[in-house]
Design a protein around this motif. Sequence first.
Motif, PDB file in Angstrom:
ATOM      1  N   LYS A 132       0.854  -1.462  -0.060  1.00 28.09           N
ATOM      2  CA  LYS A 132       0.017   0.031  -0.062  1.00 28.09           C
ATOM      3  C   LYS A 132       0.772   1.176   0.066  1.00 28.09           C
ATOM      4  CE  LYS A 132      -3.816   2.275   2.602  1.00 28.09           C
ATOM      5  NZ  LYS A 132      -2.922   3.608   3.011  1.00 28.09           N
ATOM      6  N   ASP A 133       1.901   1.285   0.789  1.00 26.73           N
ATOM      7  CA  ASP A 133       2.794   2.419   0.937  1.00 26.73           C
ATOM      8  C   ASP A 133       3.341   2.567  -0.401  1.00 26.73           C
ATOM      9  OD1 ASP A 133       2.191   2.878   3.360  1.00 26.73           O
ATOM     10  OD2 ASP A 133       3.762   2.080   4.448  1.00 26.73           O
ATOM     11  N   ILE A 134       3.985   1.490  -0.896  1.00 26.87           N
ATOM     12  CA  ILE A 134       4.688   1.471  -2.294  1.00 26.87           C
ATOM     13  C   ILE A 134       3.697   2.415  -3.418  1.00 26.87           C
ATOM     14  CG2 ILE A 134       5.847   0.026  -4.245  1.00 26.87           C
ATOM     15  CD1 ILE A 134       6.627  -1.990  -1.920  1.00 26.87           C
ATOM     16  N   ARG A 135       2.660   1.769  -3.324  1.00 28.78           N
ATOM     17  CA  ARG A 135       1.726   2.143  -4.392  1.00 28.78           C
ATOM     18  C   ARG A 135       1.476   3.507  -4.431  1.00 28.78           C
ATOM     19  NH1 ARG A 135      -1.785  -2.093  -2.707  1.00 28.78           N
ATOM     20  NH2 ARG A 135      -3.277  -0.431  -1.858  1.00 28.78           N
ATOM     21  N   GLU A 136       1.640   4.166  -2.960  1.00 26.36           N
ATOM     22  CA  GLU A 136       1.220   5.574  -2.920  1.00 26.36           C
ATOM     23  C   GLU A 136       2.427   6.448  -2.989  1.00 26.36           C
ATOM     24  OE1 GLU A 136      -1.057   5.605   1.059  1.00 26.36           O
ATOM     25  OE2 GLU A 136      -2.692   4.574   0.291  1.00 26.36           O
ATOM     26  N   VAL A 137       3.694   6.040  -2.686  1.00 21.89           N
ATOM     27  CA  VAL A 137       4.658   7.037  -2.655  1.00 21.89           C
ATOM     28  C   VAL A 137       5.729   6.681  -3.225  1.00 21.89           C
ATOM     29  CG1 VAL A 137       4.063   7.723  -0.389  1.00 21.89           C
ATOM     30  CG2 VAL A 137       5.851   5.949  -0.417  1.00 21.89           C
ATOM     31  N   ALA A 138       6.138   5.263  -3.720  1.00 21.05           N
ATOM     32  CA  ALA A 138       7.264   5.136  -4.546  1.00 21.05           C
ATOM     33  C   ALA A 138       7.118   5.328  -5.774  1.00 21.05           C
ATOM     34  CB  ALA A 138       7.498   3.468  -4.549  1.00 21.05           C
ATOM     35  N   GLU A 139       8.112   5.357  -6.825  1.00 18.48           N
ATOM     36  CA  GLU A 139       8.236   5.593  -8.179  1.00 18.48           C
ATOM     37  C   GLU A 139       7.152   4.726  -8.915  1.00 18.48           C
ATOM     38  OE1 GLU A 139      11.432   4.880 -11.866  1.00 18.48           O
ATOM     39  OE2 GLU A 139      12.084   6.402 -10.041  1.00 18.48           O
ATOM     40  N   PRO A 140       6.507   5.291  -9.735  1.00 22.73           N
ATOM     41  CA  PRO A 140       5.492   4.451 -10.456  1.00 22.73           C
ATOM     42  C   PRO A 140       6.285   3.307 -11.209  1.00 22.73           C
ATOM     43  CG  PRO A 140       4.752   6.634 -10.737  1.00 22.73           C
ATOM     44  CD  PRO A 140       6.104   6.658 -10.125  1.00 22.73           C
ATOM     45  N   GLY A 141       5.725   1.870 -11.285  1.00 20.46           N
ATOM     46  CA  GLY A 141       6.261   0.989 -12.021  1.00 20.46           C
ATOM     47  C   GLY A 141       7.336   0.432 -11.429  1.00 20.46           C
ATOM     48  N   CYS A 142       7.820   0.677 -10.016  1.00 19.17           N
ATOM     49  CA  CYS A 142       8.834   0.241  -9.215  1.00 19.17           C
ATOM     50  C   CYS A 142       8.914  -1.393  -9.250  1.00 19.17           C
ATOM     51  CB  CYS A 142       8.977   0.881  -8.004  1.00 19.17           C
ATOM     52  SG  CYS A 142       7.740   0.487  -6.935  1.00 19.17           S
ATOM     53  N   LEU A 143      10.026  -1.912  -8.727  1.00 21.27           N
ATOM     54  CA  LEU A 143      10.264  -3.402  -8.454  1.00 21.27           C
ATOM     55  C   LEU A 143      10.310  -3.811  -7.272  1.00 21.27           C
ATOM     56  CD1 LEU A 143      10.436  -6.341 -10.033  1.00 21.27           C
ATOM     57  CD2 LEU A 143      12.658  -5.808 -10.262  1.00 21.27           C
ATOM     58  N   LEU A 144       9.671  -4.705  -6.595  1.00 24.13           N
ATOM     59  CA  LEU A 144       9.668  -4.952  -5.079  1.00 24.13           C
ATOM     60  C   LEU A 144      10.579  -6.426  -5.440  1.00 24.13           C
ATOM     61  CD1 LEU A 144       7.143  -5.090  -2.264  1.00 24.13           C
ATOM     62  CD2 LEU A 144       9.025  -6.778  -2.613  1.00 24.13           C
ATOM     63  N   MET A 145      11.629  -6.651  -4.688  1.00 25.89           N
ATOM     64  CA  MET A 145      12.343  -7.799  -4.811  1.00 25.89           C
ATOM     65  C   MET A 145      12.423  -8.367  -3.294  1.00 25.89           C
ATOM     66  SD  MET A 145      15.627  -6.640  -7.208  1.00 25.89           S
ATOM     67  CE  MET A 145      15.388  -4.978  -6.942  1.00 25.89           C
ATOM     68  N   ASN A 146      11.550  -9.334  -3.105  1.00 24.66           N
ATOM     69  CA  ASN A 146      11.357  -9.898  -1.804  1.00 24.66           C
ATOM     70  C   ASN A 146      12.461 -11.079  -1.564  1.00 24.66           C
ATOM     71  OD1 ASN A 146       9.987 -10.601   0.520  1.00 24.66           O
ATOM     72  ND2 ASN A 146       9.273 -12.632  -0.584  1.00 24.66           N
ATOM     73  N   TYR A 147      13.215 -10.917  -0.594  1.00 28.61           N
ATOM     74  CA  TYR A 147      14.113 -11.921   0.105  1.00 28.61           C
ATOM     75  C   TYR A 147      13.479 -12.788   1.270  1.00 28.61           C
ATOM     76  CZ  TYR A 147      18.229 -11.002  -2.848  1.00 28.61           C
ATOM     77  OH  TYR A 147      19.027 -10.927  -3.798  1.00 28.61           O
ATOM     78  N   ALA A 148      12.279 -12.015   1.587  1.00 25.48           N
ATOM     79  CA  ALA A 148      11.484 -12.473   3.019  1.00 25.48           C
ATOM     80  C   ALA A 148      11.008 -13.935   2.775  1.00 25.48           C
ATOM     81  CB  ALA A 148      10.750 -11.571   3.649  1.00 25.48           C
ATOM     82  N   ASN A 149      11.221 -14.797   3.835  1.00 22.87           N
ATOM     83  CA  ASN A 149      10.350 -15.922   3.781  1.00 22.87           C
ATOM     84  C   ASN A 149       8.771 -15.798   4.296  1.00 22.87           C
ATOM     85  OD1 ASN A 149      11.833 -18.015   2.279  1.00 22.87           O
ATOM     86  ND2 ASN A 149      13.428 -17.821   3.751  1.00 22.87           N
ATOM     87  N   PRO A 150       7.971 -16.675   4.239  1.00 21.86           N
ATOM     88  CA  PRO A 150       7.883 -17.802   3.229  1.00 21.86           C
ATOM     89  C   PRO A 150       7.994 -17.231   1.919  1.00 21.86           C
ATOM     90  CG  PRO A 150       5.703 -17.608   4.394  1.00 21.86           C
ATOM     91  CD  PRO A 150       6.841 -16.706   5.110  1.00 21.86           C
ATOM     92  N   MET A 151       8.909 -17.230   1.153  1.00 16.67           N
ATOM     93  CA  MET A 151       9.111 -16.761  -0.191  1.00 16.67           C
ATOM     94  C   MET A 151       8.047 -16.928  -1.092  1.00 16.67           C
ATOM     95  SD  MET A 151      10.972 -15.052  -2.413  1.00 16.67           S
ATOM     96  CE  MET A 151      12.522 -15.103  -1.378  1.00 16.67           C
ATOM     97  N   ALA A 152       7.139 -18.044  -1.611  1.00  9.98           N
ATOM     98  CA  ALA A 152       6.330 -18.389  -2.176  1.00  9.98           C
ATOM     99  C   ALA A 152       5.053 -17.554  -2.024  1.00  9.98           C
ATOM    100  CB  ALA A 152       6.067 -19.621  -2.703  1.00  9.98           C
ATOM    101  N   MET A 153       4.752 -17.758  -0.621  1.00  7.38           N
ATOM    102  CA  MET A 153       3.600 -17.242  -0.141  1.00  7.38           C
ATOM    103  C   MET A 153       3.325 -15.565   0.150  1.00  7.38           C
ATOM    104  SD  MET A 153       2.497 -19.495   3.312  1.00  7.38           S
ATOM    105  CE  MET A 153       2.964 -20.923   3.412  1.00  7.38           C
ATOM    106  N   LEU A 154       4.470 -14.943   0.376  1.00  9.34           N
ATOM    107  CA  LEU A 154       4.585 -13.456   0.279  1.00  9.34           C
ATOM    108  C   LEU A 154       4.615 -12.797  -1.062  1.00  9.34           C
ATOM    109  CD1 LEU A 154       5.138 -13.900   3.429  1.00  9.34           C
ATOM    110  CD2 LEU A 154       6.982 -12.354   3.276  1.00  9.34           C
ATOM    111  N   THR A 155       5.430 -13.662  -1.879  1.00  7.88           N
ATOM    112  CA  THR A 155       5.433 -13.121  -3.345  1.00  7.88           C
ATOM    113  C   THR A 155       4.144 -13.278  -4.222  1.00  7.88           C
ATOM    114  OG1 THR A 155       7.744 -13.804  -3.390  1.00  7.88           O
ATOM    115  CG2 THR A 155       6.623 -13.410  -5.377  1.00  7.88           C
TER     116      THR A 155
END
Length: 504
Positions: A132-155
């Motif tokens: 939600k924060d990314i959609r509102e304040v990050a650069e449009p079209g940005c890329l989120l790179m998730n290193y957190a587990n559980p990897m598949a569920m979060l992604t």
Amino acid sequence: MSFKIAFIGAGSIGFTRGLLRDLLTVPEFAGIEVAFHDINPHNLDMVTQLCQRDIDENGLSIRIQPTVDRREALRGARYIFVTVRVGGLEAFQHDVDIPLKYGIDQCVGDTICAGGIMYGQRGIAEMLQICKDIREVAEPGCLLMNYANPMAMLTWACNKYGGVRTIGLCHGVQGGHWQIAEAFGLKQEEVDIICAGINHQTWYVQIKHNGEDMTGKLLEAFEAHPEFSRTEKVRIDMLRRFGYYSTESNGHLSEYVPWYRKRPEEIQDWIDLGTWINGETGGYLRVCTEGRNWFETDFPNWMKDAAFKYTPEERGHEHGSYIIEGLETGRVYRGHFNVVNNGVISNLPEDAIIEAPGYADRNGISMPHVGDLPLGCAAVCNVSISVQRLAVEAAVHGDDKLLRQAMMMDPLVGAVCNPKEIWQMVDEMLVAQEQWLPQYGAAIAAAKERLASEPRIPTRDYNGAARLKVKSVEEMQQDRESANRNAGESDKAKERPAAASEQR
């Protein structure tokens, strides 16, 4: 080049410092903006000091922007790394200890099984707020790179419900690639692989050396290897029975399937205690606890040690920096990425998060068509995908019935527990983790009522088949190099000691 990268969960020293080094090894990135966010100001301050010292000693003028305000860190960011562990080690302790009362003996508990499912409930709730924060304040079209587990569920949750383009990144494929080369007595760069499946259950479906297909020779090589034959018994047995080697460590893999950890008296037959990753009960919780305690205590000495060198030969193997380099400079990078399937692997569900070969360059991230996995490998993955789908929907909607069904469908939980035990265990885990599960308010109230008023199924005071005690700081001081490696890498056991049978 000038763009902004935000690290969310920057207090994770093992990832943050290494990823920053990898990024700033790229000459074109000498002028980027870097923001660190963590909810723990003390950890944030320590990691910022250490990373800023590295930057300064490498002659760069970048000034890290540390903040406990997540939206400020994300503001204008083109790339976001997420390395959060929601609930920290306190919640992680519940993920391991409560299932043990019901006989569920986990080595890690961060992907599926009882601990991984609950970790996903905490993480998904927070990841959707990050999105939600990314959609509102990050650069449009940005890329989120998730290193957190559980990897598949979060992604999965971020892509389906978060409205943010998200890719999951893991180093499991690289580790197994190295092992395969080692088993054949070759250098890693001499061995070509195709690896596909789901995170932590990805299969090396093709292995070649100088054009020769070596896949069918791998079992013999592992059985003959003096170390792997002792330390990778689960992986070798899966290779023997399914025909293909799996990416994840012996300890990880043993808790994703129903066959190796369901009988306490047999667990020791399949694991090795030379290092935690080979199957130690609660092993990752132990080394994470030791790493945190050591970094807190020894931090002044870290500031005195040599800074990281931002040179090509010191660059690590995590995918993140290479993806950004490919997208920004056009240099082609081939890695293994976690993305929505969309037909990449034909016999896994379209909506699942799969891990497969991909390319990053100025055209974006491209995923070639893999086709069908071998039937047995696909069957193993599909069981886990069913658990993941139930767990994601449970977390997003706060639906404890789906949560309980995810637990029932989990291979190891289902092998050890009956339905009544699973229902009571879920009640206990929901109540213990209430502060990190805002979506489960009504379910937690009902669970408290049941636990207080209904007859309890007996549980046991069980410490697991292979649990080791947490080392004190004084014990860790006897081998500072090992303690530093643990804290600095979240001890992924990249350098593994000899098997326990050799040490005795």
